[in-house]
Design a protein around this motif. Structure first.
Motif, mmCIF file in Angstrom:
data_model
loop_
_atom_site.group_PDB
_atom_site.id
_atom_site.type_symbol
_atom_site.label_atom_id
_atom_site.label_comp_id
_atom_site.label_asym_id
_atom_site.label_seq_id
_atom_site.Cartn_x
_atom_site.Cartn_y
_atom_site.Cartn_z
ATOM 1 N N TRP A 214 0.828 -1.218 0.000
ATOM 2 C CA TRP A 214 0.000 0.000 0.000
ATOM 3 C C TRP A 214 0.860 1.266 0.000
ATOM 4 O O TRP A 214 0.654 2.174 -0.824
ATOM 5 C CB TRP A 214 -0.930 -0.009 1.209
ATOM 6 C CG TRP A 214 -1.793 1.211 1.361
ATOM 7 C CD1 TRP A 214 -1.535 2.304 2.119
ATOM 8 C CD2 TRP A 214 -3.059 1.444 0.724
ATOM 9 N NE1 TRP A 214 -2.557 3.222 2.002
ATOM 10 C CE2 TRP A 214 -3.504 2.712 1.158
ATOM 11 C CE3 TRP A 214 -3.848 0.714 -0.146
ATOM 12 C CZ2 TRP A 214 -4.716 3.270 0.728
ATOM 13 C CZ3 TRP A 214 -5.055 1.262 -0.571
ATOM 14 C CH2 TRP A 214 -5.471 2.525 -0.134
ATOM 15 N N VAL A 251 -6.995 -7.476 -6.134
ATOM 16 C CA VAL A 251 -7.310 -6.318 -5.303
ATOM 17 C C VAL A 251 -8.816 -6.059 -5.336
ATOM 18 O O VAL A 251 -9.429 -5.971 -6.412
ATOM 19 C CB VAL A 251 -6.534 -5.078 -5.798
ATOM 20 C CG1 VAL A 251 -6.848 -3.860 -4.933
ATOM 21 C CG2 VAL A 251 -5.031 -5.369 -5.796
ATOM 22 N N HIS A 252 -9.408 -5.931 -4.166
ATOM 23 C CA HIS A 252 -10.857 -5.751 -4.056
ATOM 24 C C HIS A 252 -11.271 -4.372 -4.584
ATOM 25 O O HIS A 252 -10.539 -3.388 -4.429
ATOM 26 C CB HIS A 252 -11.292 -5.887 -2.589
ATOM 27 C CG HIS A 252 -12.764 -6.048 -2.419
ATOM 28 N ND1 HIS A 252 -13.629 -4.962 -2.383
ATOM 29 C CD2 HIS A 252 -13.546 -7.157 -2.299
ATOM 30 C CE1 HIS A 252 -14.866 -5.397 -2.233
ATOM 31 N NE2 HIS A 252 -14.844 -6.720 -2.175
ATOM 32 N N ASP A 254 -13.199 -2.246 -3.365
ATOM 33 C CA ASP A 254 -13.205 -1.238 -2.296
ATOM 34 C C ASP A 254 -11.827 -0.595 -2.133
ATOM 35 O O ASP A 254 -11.710 0.599 -1.837
ATOM 36 C CB ASP A 254 -13.637 -1.859 -0.965
ATOM 37 C CG ASP A 254 -15.101 -2.242 -0.950
ATOM 38 O OD1 ASP A 254 -15.837 -1.808 -1.865
ATOM 39 O OD2 ASP A 254 -15.515 -2.981 -0.034
ATOM 40 N N GLU A 255 -10.779 -1.398 -2.323
ATOM 41 C CA GLU A 255 -9.423 -0.860 -2.220
ATOM 42 C C GLU A 255 -9.123 0.069 -3.388
ATOM 43 O O GLU A 255 -8.476 1.108 -3.222
ATOM 44 C CB GLU A 255 -8.408 -2.007 -2.170
ATOM 45 C CG GLU A 255 -7.000 -1.553 -1.829
ATOM 46 C CD GLU A 255 -6.068 -2.712 -1.537
ATOM 47 O OE1 GLU A 255 -4.849 -2.537 -1.729
ATOM 48 O OE2 GLU A 255 -6.546 -3.791 -1.131
ATOM 49 N N LYS A 258 -10.643 3.357 -2.549
ATOM 50 C CA LYS A 258 -9.837 4.125 -1.589
ATOM 51 C C LYS A 258 -8.621 4.754 -2.271
ATOM 52 O O LYS A 258 -8.223 5.881 -1.960
ATOM 53 C CB LYS A 258 -9.388 3.216 -0.441
ATOM 54 C CG LYS A 258 -10.512 2.781 0.486
ATOM 55 C CD LYS A 258 -10.025 1.812 1.559
ATOM 56 C CE LYS A 258 -11.168 1.330 2.439
ATOM 57 N NZ LYS A 258 -10.715 0.327 3.442
#
Length: 298
Positions: A214, A251-252, A254-255, A258
């Motif tokens: 990240w 990678v989801h 939601d990520e 963000k």
């Protein structure tokens, strides 16, 4: 000793692709064949080809279909190209006119065998499109020309509406993922482009799922903003064949959402971030969104 390959990860539900092979798809496929043109949609096995071609959009790939590099994420053929097609720019322009494009994306294979890396063909393509479609904006997704400043200057002097060059991954993984391309050379190209013409928006893309952390993604964003990059796209890496790098993580969504927030907070005028996003996906909408954001910032 070779590292034993892991069993591939199962694809999650959010990566399921709707196949749309209607009349528009077939028409564009036939046109590409009849004009002996290549598209990155096909050559790189883009997952959005069905949607984009059904909507009469395509990313033209010039300078042939054989790349002089062998990046470990890319499905484009690798080898030594045999010729340079000087009529290619005009055929691309004819196809763009036939499709009635308002925004045309032009990319290429890497041509390290050419003194200018193929920059003159990019310039010819930009001019040919504008001669036929004066109101069509032109986005070029260029290779790094091995850092040749004169080649970049040629392209910038042709004044594309968007100058795109992908950084692809984070610094730590760059040498493993890319062939010959360098992380800092990409940043330098984007910096020079802004130096040559500050009014032309620049754009870059990051693939996720190759093992990046990240904080490394955020650092890459910061590095791109430090050289004035305006538009950022983020998408999920998908392994094109068994001989390419494996997916380390899916990678989801939601990520991705963000990361879009993180990018906008850092000052990018537009961030396209979702699993199936690719550099030229919804390119016309990206340009419009970025222009509105830039106007507000001023």
């Amino acid at each position: 000793m070779k590292t034993k390959r892991k069993e591939p990860l199962a694809k999650p539900d959010w990566l399921r692709i709707k196949l749309t092979t209607d009349g528009n798809y077939a028409e564009i496929k036939d046109m590409m064949r009849s004009k002996t043109l290549h598209s990155v949609c096909e050559e790189a096995r883009c997952p959005n080809i069905y949607e984009c071609w059904a909507n009469r959009t395509a990313t033209f790939m010039i300078l042939g279909d054989i790349c002089t590099r062998a990046c470990r994420f890319c499905a484009v053929k690798t080898g030594m190209p045999t010729e340079l097609d000087l009529q290619e720019p005009e055929r691309v322009a004819e196809a763009a006119e036939q499709m009635g494009l308002r925004h045309c994306v032009v990319t290429s294979v890497a041509r390290d065998d050419l003194a200018d890396g193929g920059a003159s063909i990019f310039v010819g393509t930009i001019h040919a499109i504008r001669a036929r479609l004066p109101l069509c904006s032109v986005e070029v997704l260029i290779p790094d020309f091995l850092g040749n400043r004169d080649s970049l200057q040629l392209v910038m002097d042709a004044k594309p509406d968007i100058l795109n060059h992908n950084i692809e991954t984070v610094r730590r993984l760059s040498d493993r993922v890319r062939a010959r391309a360098k992380y800092d050379r990409t940043l330098e190209l984007l910096r020079r482009a802004k130096e040559m013409n500050p009014d032309i928006p620049t754009k870059s893309s990051i693939m996720l799922g190759l093992g990046e952390e990240w904080d490394e993604i955020l650092q890459t964003m910061d590095d791109l903003r430090a050289v004035g990059c305006n538009i950022l796209t983020l998408g999920q890496y998908l392994q094109p064949t068994k001989s390419h790098l494996q997916v380390e993580r899916y990678v989801h969504p939601d990520e991705f959402a963000k990361l879009k927030e993180e990018g906008l907070a850092r000052g990018f005028s537009h961030v396209e971030s979702a699993p199936l996003v690719r550099s030229s996906y919804h390119a016309h909408e990206q340009v419009q969104s970025a222009a509105k954001a830039e106007a507000v910032m001023k």
